[in-house]
Scaffold this active site. Structure first.
Site, PDB file in Angstrom:
ATOM      1  N   LYS A  53       0.653  -1.012   0.153  1.00  0.00           N
ATOM      2  CA  LYS A  53      -0.018   0.142   0.024  1.00  0.00           C
ATOM      3  C   LYS A  53       1.357   1.136  -0.199  1.00  0.00           C
ATOM      4  O   LYS A  53       2.480   1.138  -0.039  1.00  0.00           O
ATOM      5  CB  LYS A  53      -0.706   0.153   0.942  1.00  0.00           C
ATOM      6  CG  LYS A  53      -2.548  -1.120   1.499  1.00  0.00           C
ATOM      7  CD  LYS A  53      -2.851  -1.194   1.745  1.00  0.00           C
ATOM      8  CE  LYS A  53      -4.147  -1.844   1.594  1.00  0.00           C
ATOM      9  NZ  LYS A  53      -5.316  -1.646   2.194  1.00  0.00           N
ATOM     10  N   ARG A 102      -3.460 -10.473   4.718  1.00  0.00           N
ATOM     11  CA  ARG A 102      -3.744 -10.725   3.381  1.00  0.00           C
ATOM     12  C   ARG A 102      -2.746  -9.970   2.193  1.00  0.00           C
ATOM     13  O   ARG A 102      -2.234  -8.320   2.620  1.00  0.00           O
ATOM     14  CB  ARG A 102      -4.812  -9.580   2.960  1.00  0.00           C
ATOM     15  CG  ARG A 102      -5.526  -9.644   1.666  1.00  0.00           C
ATOM     16  CD  ARG A 102      -6.873  -9.512   1.901  1.00  0.00           C
ATOM     17  NE  ARG A 102      -8.013  -9.222   0.250  1.00  0.00           N
ATOM     18  CZ  ARG A 102      -7.610  -7.932  -0.560  1.00  0.00           C
ATOM     19  NH1 ARG A 102      -6.413  -6.871  -0.529  1.00  0.00           N
ATOM     20  NH2 ARG A 102      -8.149  -8.614  -2.095  1.00  0.00           N
TER      21      ARG A 102
END
Length: 358
Positions: A299, A334
């Site tokens: 991210k 994840r």
């Protein structure tokens, strides 16, 4: 009262020789020896566990009830989920592999649009040790536009039966009830909704009727606007409150608490500082009483902390965040980079096993 919170801290390698001074976190492999007692509008207190009863006794009666519930949530093991021939356990951390069948996802958009390529990637993830494959057909990256449910289904329908036939445990990453319904019929076993079942009014009842597990993620705004100057009074407590409210709504609608997984939603309506505060305080969320999922792989905040590294050059940062999460008891991470993350977790698990072997 909802203005009292307990955050486990002072983690130790093993409980041996610390009777009454350490507790096991949520039935996992982490042990803690203190809690931070937090009141939203008051001071924060760091309390060793052997003085916990004294601290509880100073609270007014309603807050003692809240304290007792939080403590029970922190120290109760999370039951495994039986999903057909597969069982998802929460006594040790596991990996969820990301499989985006989208043209525009922020890191791997367009790579798996072909069903043959996507199926092969999922099988490779399983061989590498992934516990669950998370398949998404709509990008929810910052700035992404909504996708018509028919397009989502067109991307999923050729793929999901193949994954089910291969014996893989699959979650479907979608906000839409119609997509959830069809994906479950085609072999998906879990719903993963970035909107925590708020985007589609029909989603809550559908998941309740299906009896499937669901991942509830915290978010602010929608993908097109969520990063436009997000603000919180206290991001850690506000996100906890938001997830607690959604869990309560799901339980009231008939979704068993034992089938709910919570995700604090890193990067979804959060600034760099918000993300870091959440990651540093992850252990607080065990007070929700459900397993935790951490989705921080590749991210933007990792790039911001590493010379603006592009998404495909954030492996080291992604693994660092995953290990930081499991060190605070997170049950599922994840990730995009499955073999590398599985290896990191196996090494972490080896260290924990050694520490917990007298």
């Amino acid at each position: 009262m909802t203005d009292l919170y307990l955050r486990p801290t002072a983690f130790i390698d093993a409980p041996f020789g610390h009777d009454g001074q350490a507790a096991r976190l949520a039935g996992g492999l982490c042990w803690f020896s203190a809690v931070e007692l937090i009141a939203r509008n008051g001071p924060r207190q760091l309390i060793p566990l052997d003085r916990l009863d004294d601290a509880r006794a100073t609270l007014p009666a309603p807050q003692r009830d809240r304290f007792d519930q939080l403590w029970s949530n922190l120290t109760t093991a999370r039951p495994p989920l039986a999903l057909g021939q597969r069982t998802l356990r929460f006594d040790s951390p596991s990996v969820m592999g990301i499989l985006n069948v989208t043209p525009d996802s922020f890191s791997d958009g367009g790579r798996h649009m072909d069903a043959d390529i996507a199926a092969a990637a999922a099988v490779d993830m399983a061989a590498a040790g992934v516990a669950i494959v998370d398949v998404g057909a709509e990008s929810t990256r910052p700035g992404a536009a909504p996708v018509w449910e028919g397009d989502e289904l067109a991307r999923l329908e050729p793929l999901l039966p193949r994954l089910a036939a291969a014996g893989l445990l699959v979650s479907v990453d979608t906000r839409k009830a119609a997509v959830m319904r069809q994906a479950l019929a085609l072999g998906a076993g879990v719903v993963n909704d970035v909107s925590a079942l708020t985007y589609d009014p029909a989603a809550l009842d559908l998941v309740a009727a299906a009896g499937c597990p669901v991942v509830l993620m915290h978010h602010r705004g929608d993908p097109q606007t969520m990063q436009d100057d997000p603000r919180y009074d206290d991001v850690l407590l506000d996100v906890f409150d938001g997830l607690e409210a959604r869990i309560a709504a799901c339980v009231a609608a008939g979704i068993g608490r034992g089938r709910i997984i919570a995700d604090p939603g890193i990067g979804f309506g959060k600034s760099l500082r918000h993300n870091l505060d959440l990651l540093n305080g992850l252990s607080l969320f065990h007070g929700l009483g459900v397993p935790l999922l951490l989705g921080a792989s590749r991210k933007r905040f990792i790039g911001a902390l590493s010379g603006e590294a592009p998404a495909d050059q954030r492996l080291g940062g992604s693994i660092a965040v995953a290990v930081a999460g499991i060190a605070q008891g997170v049950q599922i991470v994840r990730v995009h980079d499955v073999p590398e993350t599985v290896q990191a977790l196996r090494v972490w698990r080896g260290l924990r096993d050694a520490a917990l072997t007298p």
